[in-house]
Every structure is written in structure tokens, then in C-alpha cells.
Design a protein around this motif. Structure first.
Motif: not given
Length: 296
Positions: A110-131
Motif C-alpha cells: 500500500g506504500s508508494g504511488s500507483e505511478r511508481s514502477a520499473i520496466v526491464i527490457y530484454e534488449r537494449t534501447n527499450f526493445r523486446g519483451r518487457s517486465w
């Protein structure tokens, strides 16, 4: 009064089930047709663009297996976003019928904002599948995602990405990184957590709540500025985390630490037990190649 043991047992089982559900890892199943029919996909992490998973604009029902989830009809959590805690068997008549493009779990504590998140991409430059993650993950191997990720996007908050499980060998970030090779962590992320707890918030041995332990954070610039790395126990070669001969200041969250000019704790070594705003005062500016905690 007559004791109804069957009713009592039923209440106990319901309470146990509720507790288990509340503590379970977030999980959602999304389906192409109403009533959970057609092709379905179960996710235990967020996705900022469902097109990469072949299910963008194709969801007609979903089942929340655990946690609360944020669903948006735009990629990268833009557009109309709503928080759901219950399953929906028919999205017809809502802005989300065949329109969900991104989704992610809501932070469990319940802490933090719903706008707080991190995205990890399988490839450089934010390409490929993400989590997409909104919660701390002590071991990404549990999700089958250990040592993956070549770029990272911060959607909100401050995050630590760590080379080892249990938040060891960490790097604090507040902005996107297009190529993880720049920080020595390409395909080497094993745990992540939101925020940095400074010395005043440390909850290791000797403080209420104990358990996290002492840490050292090295900063590239004096005055605790610039990119940083956080280390909990030791790092015998700072080149492995992209920080060799790069530190100009440091903060401690407890303990006494040894700083050495060469890898393997060799060369000239000094011991510190408090913050150092300028390592030039110790003749160690841009000269540290290994660090280790020598006492609590």
C-alpha cells in the motif's frame, strides 16, 4: 448456546484462505473471450505493451488470482487507467473491451504511488519483451527472470537494481538506462527494490525492526551526488559492477568498512566508520577497486 464446530471450522478455513491470498505474489489471467474463454495468458508481472505478448487490444475478460491490478487502454500505462481488485467476466460496455494495452500489479504493502514502477527490457534501447514491477523482488529467479534485462525504464520513484539476489551489489537509479552495459549490469539483474533507505532509515541489527544489515553506498561525485552503487557485504572487484576507480564520496548505514585501491582487497586500504563527503580527504578519490564490511 450450542457450539457449531462445523461453522467454526468453516470460518477458520475462510480466514486462512484470505490470509494466503493477501500474501500471495500478484497474478492475473487475461482471456480473449468473455467468461474466461478463448486464449488465456497468466501473468505474475506487469507488461507495458501487451502487443509484445500478442494480446494487445484482445482482452474480453480477466481473473485476478491475487493482488490488485492497474489496467490501462494505452501503452506505457497511459490513457484510461483503472484499479481492479475483483475479476471481470465480461468487459463489454467498458472502455477496456478489446482495448487493454498495458497492466501491472499495485504495490502490495500500500506504500508508494500507483505511478511508481520499473520496466526491464530484454534488449537494449527499450526493445523486446518487457517486465513491469511495482514491488520489491528479492530473487528474480523465482519468476524465471534471473540475469535478464539489457535496458531499464523508470516510470516513477527511485529503484535499486541488484546484481545478486537478496539486494546485494546494487545500483540506485532514478532515470532510464538504455544500455545496461554502461553500469556493468547487462543481463545480470537478480533482485530489485524501490527506494533507497538512508542511514536514518536503516533497520539492520541494533535498530528496531532489524534484518537488513549495514550497507555502503558509493557515489561518483563528491557530496553524495551522481550515479551510485550500494553494497551490502563486499565487492572484491568494483569493475564487475561498473564502478572501478569511480567513487568520490560514500554513505554508510552502519558498520566499519575497508576500502582498497586494488581488487581482491589489496593495495592501499583504509577503514571508515561514517559518511565521507569527499574521498580526496582520504587520498582515495577515484581510487577504490574493492570494498568490504569488517564489522557491524
Amino acid at each position: 448456546m450450542t457450539w457449531n464446530w462445523r461453522a467454526a471450522l468453516a470460518v477458520i478455513f475462510l480466514l486462512a484462505a484470505g490470509t494466503a491470498s493477501a500474501s500471495a505474489e500478484p497474478s492475473i489471467t487475461v482471456c480473449e473471450d468473455n467468461d474466461m474463454r478463448g486464449r488465456c495468458v497468466t501473468l505474475r508481472h506487469g507488461v507495458n505493451n501487451l502487443r509484445d505478448w500478442g494480446i494487445s487490444n484482445a482482452i474480453s475478460s480477466f481473473r485476478i488470482n491475487s493482488g490488485a491490478w492497474l489496467l490501462c487502454n494505452g501503452v506505457d500505462f497511459r490513457g484510461d487507467c483503472r484499479r481492479f481488485t475483483n475479476s471481470v467476466r465480461n468487459l463489454n460496455g467498458t472502455p477496456f473491451q478489446d482495448a487493454v494495452s498495458s497492466l501491472r500489479p499495485v504495490r502490495r504493502d500500500g506504500s508508494g504511488s500507483e505511478r511508481s514502477a520499473i520496466v526491464i527490457y530484454e534488449r537494449t534501447n527499450f526493445r523486446g519483451r518487457s517486465w513491469v514491477f511495482t514491488d520489491d523482488i528479492a530473487n528474480l529467479a523465482a519468476l524465471g527472470l534471473n540475469d535478464q534485462g539489457s535496458s531499464v525504464r523508470v516510470l516513477g520513484g527511485t529503484w535499486q537494481i541488484c546484481r545478486h539476489s537478496g539486494y546485494r551489489g546494487c545500483y540506485t537509479i532514478r532515470e532510464d538506462i538504455a544500455d545496461m552495459r554502461a553500469v556493468g549490469l547487462n543481463n545480470q539483474i537478480s533482485s530489485i527494490r524501490e527506494g533507497y533507505r538512508g542511514p536514518d532509515d536503516w533497520d539492520g541489527p541494533g535498530r528496531p525492526g532489524g534484518g537488513r544489515g549495514a550497507e555502503i553506498t558509493l557515489y561518483r561525485d563528491s557530496g553524495y551526488r551522481g550515479p551510485s552503487r550500494t553494497i551490502r557485504y563486499e565487492e572484491s572487484n568494483l569493475a564487475a559492477i561498473g564502478f572501478n576507480d569511480a567513487a568520490s564520496s560514500l554513505r554508510l548505514s552502519g558498520g566499519r568498512w575497508q576500502l582498497c585501491s586494488d581488487s581482491g582487497f589489496r593495495g592501499r586500504c583504509v577503514t571508515v566508520d561514517g559518511d565521507v563527503g569527499n574521498l580526496a580527504d582520504w587520498r582515495m578519490n577515484d581510487s577504490i577497486s574493492s570494498v568490504r564490511r569488517i564489522s557491524r
